[in-house]
Enzyme design. Structure first.
Site, mmCIF file in Angstrom:
data_model
loop_
_atom_site.group_PDB
_atom_site.id
_atom_site.type_symbol
_atom_site.label_atom_id
_atom_site.label_comp_id
_atom_site.label_asym_id
_atom_site.label_seq_id
_atom_site.Cartn_x
_atom_site.Cartn_y
_atom_site.Cartn_z
ATOM 1 N N ARG A 135 37.802 38.510 24.999
ATOM 2 C CA ARG A 135 37.156 37.627 24.007
ATOM 3 C C ARG A 135 36.172 38.363 23.101
ATOM 4 O O ARG A 135 35.252 37.781 22.550
ATOM 5 C CB ARG A 135 36.448 36.441 24.667
ATOM 6 C CG ARG A 135 37.375 35.567 25.470
ATOM 7 C CD ARG A 135 36.818 34.175 25.661
ATOM 8 N NE ARG A 135 37.759 33.373 26.407
ATOM 9 C CZ ARG A 135 37.781 33.273 27.729
ATOM 10 N NH1 ARG A 135 36.868 33.907 28.436
ATOM 11 N NH2 ARG A 135 38.678 32.557 28.334
ATOM 12 N N LYS A 185 37.139 41.472 8.208
ATOM 13 C CA LYS A 185 38.491 40.894 8.251
ATOM 14 C C LYS A 185 39.349 41.773 9.149
ATOM 15 O O LYS A 185 39.503 42.973 8.873
ATOM 16 C CB LYS A 185 39.098 40.832 6.844
ATOM 17 C CG LYS A 185 38.592 39.664 6.024
ATOM 18 C CD LYS A 185 39.407 39.501 4.745
ATOM 19 C CE LYS A 185 38.902 38.318 3.944
ATOM 20 N NZ LYS A 185 39.554 38.205 2.621
ATOM 21 N N GLU A 195 40.259 49.560 -6.234
ATOM 22 C CA GLU A 195 39.277 48.623 -5.659
ATOM 23 C C GLU A 195 37.871 48.962 -6.167
ATOM 24 O O GLU A 195 37.052 48.079 -6.404
ATOM 25 C CB GLU A 195 39.309 48.673 -4.125
ATOM 26 C CG GLU A 195 40.626 48.233 -3.486
ATOM 27 C CD GLU A 195 40.835 46.701 -3.442
ATOM 28 O OE1 GLU A 195 39.953 45.948 -3.884
ATOM 29 O OE2 GLU A 195 41.926 46.295 -2.981
ATOM 30 N N LYS A 220 29.748 44.583 -1.790
ATOM 31 C CA LYS A 220 30.528 43.850 -0.789
ATOM 32 C C LYS A 220 29.601 43.233 0.255
ATOM 33 O O LYS A 220 29.781 42.085 0.659
ATOM 34 C CB LYS A 220 31.584 44.750 -0.133
ATOM 35 C CG LYS A 220 32.415 43.967 0.878
ATOM 36 C CD LYS A 220 33.864 44.269 0.895
ATOM 37 C CE LYS A 220 34.581 43.266 1.800
ATOM 38 N NZ LYS A 220 35.901 43.668 2.191
ATOM 39 N N GLU A 236 34.826 33.371 3.654
ATOM 40 C CA GLU A 236 35.569 33.117 2.416
ATOM 41 C C GLU A 236 35.762 31.628 2.116
ATOM 42 O O GLU A 236 36.867 31.154 1.892
ATOM 43 C CB GLU A 236 36.927 33.840 2.445
ATOM 44 C CG GLU A 236 37.469 34.071 1.047
ATOM 45 C CD GLU A 236 38.635 35.050 0.971
ATOM 46 O OE1 GLU A 236 38.545 36.123 1.588
ATOM 47 O OE2 GLU A 236 39.610 34.729 0.307
ATOM 48 N N ARG A 273 33.244 34.770 -1.659
ATOM 49 C CA ARG A 273 33.995 35.961 -1.214
ATOM 50 C C ARG A 273 35.365 36.072 -1.886
ATOM 51 O O ARG A 273 35.902 37.171 -2.032
ATOM 52 C CB ARG A 273 34.130 35.946 0.318
ATOM 53 C CG ARG A 273 34.771 37.210 0.856
ATOM 54 C CD ARG A 273 34.652 37.352 2.360
ATOM 55 N NE ARG A 273 35.294 38.572 2.804
ATOM 56 C CZ ARG A 273 35.124 39.132 3.981
ATOM 57 N NH1 ARG A 273 34.317 38.579 4.871
ATOM 58 N NH2 ARG A 273 35.757 40.244 4.298
ATOM 59 N N ASN A 288 39.100 39.048 -4.608
ATOM 60 C CA ASN A 288 40.552 39.045 -4.791
ATOM 61 C C ASN A 288 40.983 39.155 -6.248
ATOM 62 O O ASN A 288 42.155 38.892 -6.555
ATOM 63 C CB ASN A 288 41.154 37.786 -4.161
ATOM 64 C CG ASN A 288 41.014 37.813 -2.659
ATOM 65 O OD1 ASN A 288 41.287 38.828 -2.029
ATOM 66 N ND2 ASN A 288 40.564 36.715 -2.075
ATOM 67 N N HIS A 304 44.423 40.492 -7.073
ATOM 68 C CA HIS A 304 45.230 40.417 -5.854
ATOM 69 C C HIS A 304 46.292 39.312 -5.895
ATOM 70 O O HIS A 304 47.245 39.369 -5.132
ATOM 71 C CB HIS A 304 44.331 40.229 -4.622
ATOM 72 C CG HIS A 304 43.589 41.483 -4.242
ATOM 73 N ND1 HIS A 304 42.677 42.091 -5.073
ATOM 74 C CD2 HIS A 304 43.638 42.258 -3.113
ATOM 75 C CE1 HIS A 304 42.178 43.169 -4.473
ATOM 76 N NE2 HIS A 304 42.753 43.297 -3.285
ATOM 77 N N HIS A 340 49.407 41.050 -4.863
ATOM 78 C CA HIS A 340 50.153 40.755 -3.626
ATOM 79 C C HIS A 340 51.594 40.358 -3.947
ATOM 80 O O HIS A 340 52.522 40.723 -3.231
ATOM 81 C CB HIS A 340 49.478 39.621 -2.842
ATOM 82 C CG HIS A 340 48.273 40.083 -2.070
ATOM 83 N ND1 HIS A 340 47.268 39.224 -1.693
ATOM 84 C CD2 HIS A 340 47.914 41.299 -1.596
ATOM 85 C CE1 HIS A 340 46.337 39.907 -1.042
ATOM 86 N NE2 HIS A 340 46.709 41.170 -0.977
ATOM 87 N N HIS A 365 48.950 49.609 -2.411
ATOM 88 C CA HIS A 365 48.124 48.413 -2.585
ATOM 89 C C HIS A 365 47.270 48.537 -3.856
ATOM 90 O O HIS A 365 47.217 47.625 -4.678
ATOM 91 C CB HIS A 365 47.244 48.210 -1.348
ATOM 92 C CG HIS A 365 46.323 47.029 -1.471
ATOM 93 N ND1 HIS A 365 46.777 45.727 -1.519
ATOM 94 C CD2 HIS A 365 44.967 46.958 -1.604
ATOM 95 C CE1 HIS A 365 45.747 44.902 -1.655
ATOM 96 N NE2 HIS A 365 44.635 45.623 -1.711
HETATM 97 N N1 GLY Z 1 39.318 42.655 1.009
HETATM 98 C C1 GLY Z 1 38.749 41.445 0.585
HETATM 99 C C2 GLY Z 1 37.749 40.894 1.565
HETATM 100 O O1 GLY Z 1 37.330 41.576 2.463
HETATM 101 O O2 GLY Z 1 37.389 39.766 1.460
#
Ligand code: GLY
Length: 359
Positions: A121, A143, A185, A227, A237, A241, A245, A248, A252, A265
């Site tokens: 956990r 993430k 990025e 960030k 998010e 946040r 993107n 993206h 994507h 990417h």
């Molecule tokens: N890579 C985008 C984020 O971490 O939200």
């Protein structure tokens, strides 16, 4: 170089991002975050370069190290591989006081973070990112995920590392293409948030592309600060946040429709930023000079600015599967000025077609 430290001030789990020039420089900062037992996860490429040094440092800090080397590439982000890492963790008797250390790029960080988040956990997780993309983006903000055969990053969580340690020296080992993918990025941060970074890039992108240490330290610290600021306000998010993107939605879509390996990417995000800016221009949100600046910076970073050989129909179809979408409409993050973007979920489909078909 003086060490640089960026704070990520999450109310529950604040942590620091340490920026240095060597592993030995980072060792004292790493010490408080590793327990007696560590699983060091890396990949075959990074193994040749940095695993020996990092392992020696962990041993010198008193850790028993269990080493797991995975194959590089997105296909390693699987539940099967996560299962084999749980088995290795159990065989090495890792317990709740142990740590998982990720040494590598985004794939290693995402997979190792997923294992750290779910084993018993959740055990301590430490990020040692070795690519530009991982240093300014994927290692910061928690993430973690593995892929499902039907969708990328669909099984995952928000699980913050205890700390992130960036050794700028690792960037010397990247191929030009890998370095450029991170540059997409980096340029993105200028357009979504940081007008001053944009001005700085106009004068310094050449030195940055030569990977000059001071320029790297300055730009990476700025991006991590941005960030950290965004994530500390919106960890999960729910709102702000999402601006990370920019580029993206189309990016994507391109990654999933263009031929395998056609775009990295960052290359896909670069193209996404160009076409999403064109959409914003046709909606009257920005002037043409902003697109010219974007294209000029992307070209200086050896990134593509024009899509070729992609079926617009399939691209738009792929975009409708984006995780960001709400109630069936495609969500875009579009520029509204220098260092400013907004979330739009009402872009006219005809406009998306005509911008992409004009490519
Ligand atoms: N890579 C985008 C984020 O971490 O939200």
């Amino acid at each position: 170089m003086d060490p640089r430290i960026v704070r990520l001030d999450l109310p529950s789990d604040p942590y620091s991002i340490h920026i240095e020039n060597s592993w030995t420089g980072l060792a004292p900062a790493i010490k408080p975050f590793v327990g007696n037992k560590v699983m060091l996860i890396s990949d075959e490429n990074v193994k040749e370069l940095f695993v020996h040094d990092v392992k020696e440092i962990l041993i010198s800090l008193g850790c028993q190290v269990s080493l797991a080397i995975i194959q590089p590439g997105e296909s390693s982000k699987s539940l099967e591989l996560a299962k084999s890492l749980y088995t290795q963790a159990l065989n090495a008797n890792l317990d709740r006081s142990s740590s998982v250390v990720a040494l590598g790029g985004g794939v290693v960080g995402d997979l190792a973070g997923f294992v750290a988040a779910t084993y018993m956990r959740g055990i301590n997780f430490i990020q040692l990112p070795t690519t530009l993309l991982a240093q300014i983006d994927s290692s910061v903000g928690g993430k973690v995920a593995v892929n499902h055969p039907l969708a990328k990053n669909i099984i995952g969580s928000f699980y913050q590392p205890k700390s992130v340690f960036i050794n700028l020296h690792t960037l010397r080992s990247l191929s030009d293409r890998q370095f450029s993918t991170g540059m997409a990025e980096l340029i993105k941060y200028g357009f979504i948030w940081d007008k001053e970074l944009l001005q700085w890039l106009e004068h310094n992108i050449g030195s940055l592309m030569e990977r000059q240490k001071d320029c790297l330290a300055y730009a990476i610290e700025r991006c991590c600060n941005t960030k950290a600021h965004i994530v500390s306000q919106d960890e999960k998010e729910k709102g702000l946040r999402a601006i990370l993107n920019f580029g993206h939605t189309i990016g994507h879509g391109l990654e999933s429709t263009a031929g395998y390996g056609q775009y990295t990417h960052g290359e896909a995000v670069a193209l996404g930023m160009v076409y999403e800016s064109l959409i914003a221009y046709h909606m009257g949100s920005i002037d043409r000079a902003l697109i010219d600046l974007l294209i000029c910076l992307l070209k200086a970073a050896n990134l593509p600015t024009k899509v070729s050989g992609v079926k617009v129909e399939s691209l738009i179809k792929a975009m409708t599967h984006d995780k960001k979408n709400r109630d069936g409409s495609i969500v875009f993050i579009l520029p509204t000025g220098y260092g400013q973007v907004k979330v739009f979920d009402n872009v006219d489909t005809q406009l998306i077609y005509s911008v992409l078909e004009g490519s």
